[in-house]
Scaffold this active site. Structure first.
Site, short mmCIF file in Angstrom:
data_model
loop_
_atom_site.label_atom_id
_atom_site.label_comp_id
_atom_site.label_asym_id
_atom_site.label_seq_id
_atom_site.Cartn_x
_atom_site.Cartn_y
_atom_site.Cartn_z
N GLY A 252 -2.34 18.87 -16.26
CA GLY A 252 -2.64 20.11 -16.97
C GLY A 252 -3.72 19.95 -18.02
N GLU A 289 0.28 19.79 -11.88
CA GLU A 289 1.22 18.76 -12.35
C GLU A 289 1.05 18.52 -13.86
OE1 GLU A 289 -0.31 15.50 -10.06
OE2 GLU A 289 0.65 16.13 -8.20
N GLY A 291 1.74 17.59 -17.64
CA GLY A 291 2.69 16.75 -18.37
C GLY A 291 2.49 16.91 -19.87
N ARG A 292 1.39 16.35 -20.36
CA ARG A 292 1.11 16.33 -21.79
C ARG A 292 1.25 17.72 -22.45
NH1 ARG A 292 -2.23 12.55 -24.25
NH2 ARG A 292 -2.97 11.97 -22.19
N ARG A 328 0.12 5.04 -28.26
CA ARG A 328 -1.18 5.69 -28.03
C ARG A 328 -2.27 5.24 -28.99
NH1 ARG A 328 -2.03 10.39 -28.62
NH2 ARG A 328 -3.48 10.69 -26.92
N TYR A 332 -5.22 3.59 -26.94
CA TYR A 332 -6.40 4.46 -26.71
C TYR A 332 -7.18 4.73 -27.99
CZ TYR A 332 -3.17 6.17 -22.96
OH TYR A 332 -2.29 6.32 -21.94
N CYS A 359 3.68 -7.69 -35.16
CA CYS A 359 2.70 -8.75 -35.44
C CYS A 359 1.48 -8.64 -34.56
CB CYS A 359 3.37 -10.11 -35.28
SG CYS A 359 4.88 -10.19 -36.24
N TYR A 387 3.81 10.91 -23.78
CA TYR A 387 3.33 9.53 -23.77
C TYR A 387 3.68 8.82 -25.08
CZ TYR A 387 0.95 11.62 -19.82
OH TYR A 387 0.71 12.30 -18.67
C1 LIG Z 1 -0.46 11.55 -15.49
C2 LIG Z 1 -0.56 12.43 -14.32
C3 LIG Z 1 -0.38 13.82 -14.45
C4 LIG Z 1 -0.15 14.49 -15.78
O1 LIG Z 1 -1.31 14.61 -16.54
P1 LIG Z 1 -1.29 15.40 -17.94
O2 LIG Z 1 -2.63 15.22 -18.49
O3 LIG Z 1 -0.23 14.76 -18.78
O4 LIG Z 1 -0.97 16.83 -17.66
C5 LIG Z 1 -0.41 14.57 -13.32
N1 LIG Z 1 -0.62 14.03 -12.09
C6 LIG Z 1 -0.80 12.70 -11.92
C7 LIG Z 1 -1.02 12.15 -10.58
C8 LIG Z 1 -0.78 11.87 -13.03
O5 LIG Z 1 -0.98 10.55 -12.86
#
Ligand SMILES: *Cc1c(COP(=O)(O)O)cnc(C)c1O
Length: 432
Positions: A252, A289, A291-292, A328, A332, A359, A387
């Site tokens: 996303g 898909e 996530g974040r 993170r 990163y 450490c 994450y």
């Molecule tokens: C990590 C990942 C996502 C999710 O990405 P976001 O930036 O967190 O939305 C979706 N698809 C695949 C294949 C991923 O590896």
């Protein structure tokens, strides 16, 4: 003469997390109460914020041939998966462990897509038995292995090929997955051959095509570029007589950590669907898909300041949360806002590096932050819902943090704090 108290910081982009009467609140609960009740370091999530983010995507998808598959790796805690399953979301998994989590949370295996560049045969078997919607296959070798495993089980494996569209997502290199040099996916130049080969394998059923160009992307162009390349490929593949039911466009939108201005899910999805329609693919099933953006700004990491110390050049605030709790920044160089649970008047503000007790010099949560602190104060690292806990480790034999889900005035402990006994429990001593 006393200075007037400084106004508490504004927290744009963090719905359901705000200051009220000088206290940082998640929904109706002051985080200081949570620290007292559950200890620190503590992950705290707002149920309303997660559900709002999920609803924003559902609203954008309303009436469209769109399926939403939450990327479990962003935050795989069972209670959070339950919230999304109840809203009808499916799941994007990258391991057998994540499949087990989805099933334990009541998720529907028929709405699971299995991504990942190196699936184990045992994981393939578990996913076939569970009846997942689709395997997102990343290599020719994996096609053959999956075909064999499916044949041995007497099943047919639904497959999509993950294509690397070779676009620059202009995000951090570690979360950029669509570059030519990336380990992910099948290079677009080899895609047609891979599809032709897959079509000949008896225990595979081709259902789609997918890509995922990276994470924390805050502009539309890389997505549109990738989509255009995917559409070219789809034309080519279908021209050769292979039918594709769905196109899966991966993760996303990015989120606001500092002052990024990512598109809303509605604007983002709208632009992609419009481009599909203009290209004559408006009828096609589309999958996303995210996530974040579902959980990222719904969570914070609460931590206590253990020690304030200064070198000749710097001031340090040593907290009880560290890189093992939130990786993170170390991984990163990510920037996440760090705010006090109960802001002071600012008279003793200094520029601090906020660091953990691990450490490693890379163990920091934030650098050069202007904060007015005393030892024992509570800090919240914002935008920690994605994450964060999912990447936590036991480095330095540090038990992982507890997690709390706030729902209005209620706080549910959704994961107990790990204990050192649990950490040692898996190990075997030598017998001399
Ligand atoms: C990590 C990942 C996502 C999710 O990405 P976001 O930036 O967190 O939305 C979706 N698809 C695949 C294949 C991923 O590896």
């Amino acid at each position: 003469m006393s200075k007037p108290p400084a106004a508490p910081p504004e927290l744009p982009g963090h719905p359901h997390i705000a200051y009220r009467a000088g206290d940082l609140m998640v929904e109706a609960v002051p985080v200081s109460h949570l620290a007292r009740q559950f200890g620190t370091p503590l992950y705290v999530y707002s149920r309303a914020a997660i559900e709002q983010a999920a609803q924003d995507y559902l609203a954008a998808a309303q009436g469209k041939p769109v399926s939403l598959r939450y990327a479990v790796k962003a935050n795989s805690s069972l209670a959070i998966l339950q919230l999304l399953a109840r809203l009808g979301w499916g799941f994007d998994i990258v391991s057998g462990g994540e499949l087990a989590r989805v099933l334990a949370a009541g998720g529907d295996a028929g709405k699971v897509v299995f991504s990942g560049v190196g699936k184990l045969e045992s994981e393939m078997r578990a996913a076939l038995r569970a009846g997942v919607q689709c395997f997102n296959v990343e290599s020719e070798s994996e096609l053959h292995r999956l075909n064999r495993v499916a044949g041995e089980l007497g099943r047919s494996a639904p497959v999509s090929l993950r294509i690397n569209p070779e676009v620059d997502a202009r995000t951090h290199p570690y979360i950029s997955t669509g570059l030519k040099s990336s380990k992910f996916g099948i290079p677009q130049g080899l895609a047609r051959k891979a599809y032709s080969d897959a079509a000949l394998l008896p225990h595979l059923r081709i259902v789609g095509i997918d890509c995922h160009i990276g994470s924390q992307i805050t502009s539309l162009e890389p997505y549109l570029d990738a989509l255009d390349r995917m559409l070219d490929l789809i034309r080519d593949i279908e021209h050769h007589g292979i039918k594709l039911e769905h196109i899966d466009l991966g993760g996303g939108v990015g989120i606001r950590y500092a002052n990024e201005a990512p598109p809303t899910p509605a604007a983002w999805m709208g632009a992609l669907l419009q481009r599909l329609e203009n290209a004559g693919h408006g009828h096609r099933q589309v999958m996303f898909e995210p996530g974040r953006s579902v959980v990222g700004n719904a969570g914070l990491l609460l931590t206590e300041v253990l020690t304030l110390k200064s070198s000749l050049e710097r001031h340090f605030a040593v907290t009880d949360a560290a890189m093992n709790d939130l990786m993170r920044p170390a991984l990163y160089q990510a920037w996440q806002a760090i705010v006090p649970a109960t802001p002071r008047d600012g008279r003793h503000a200094r520029r601090y590096d906020v660091v953990g007790p691990v450490c490693e010099s890379g163990d920091w949560l934030g650098r050069e932050r202007d904060l007015d602190l005393r030892e024992g104060d509570l800090l919240a690292v914002l935008s920690a819902g994605a994450y964060g806990m999912a990447m936590a480790s036991n480095y330095n034999t540090r038990p992982r943090a507890a997690e709390v889900l706030v729902d209005g005035e209620q706080a549910h402990l959704i994961r107990e704090r790990e204990t050192v006994e649990q950490l040692l429990g898996n190990e075997q001593r030598l017998v001399f």
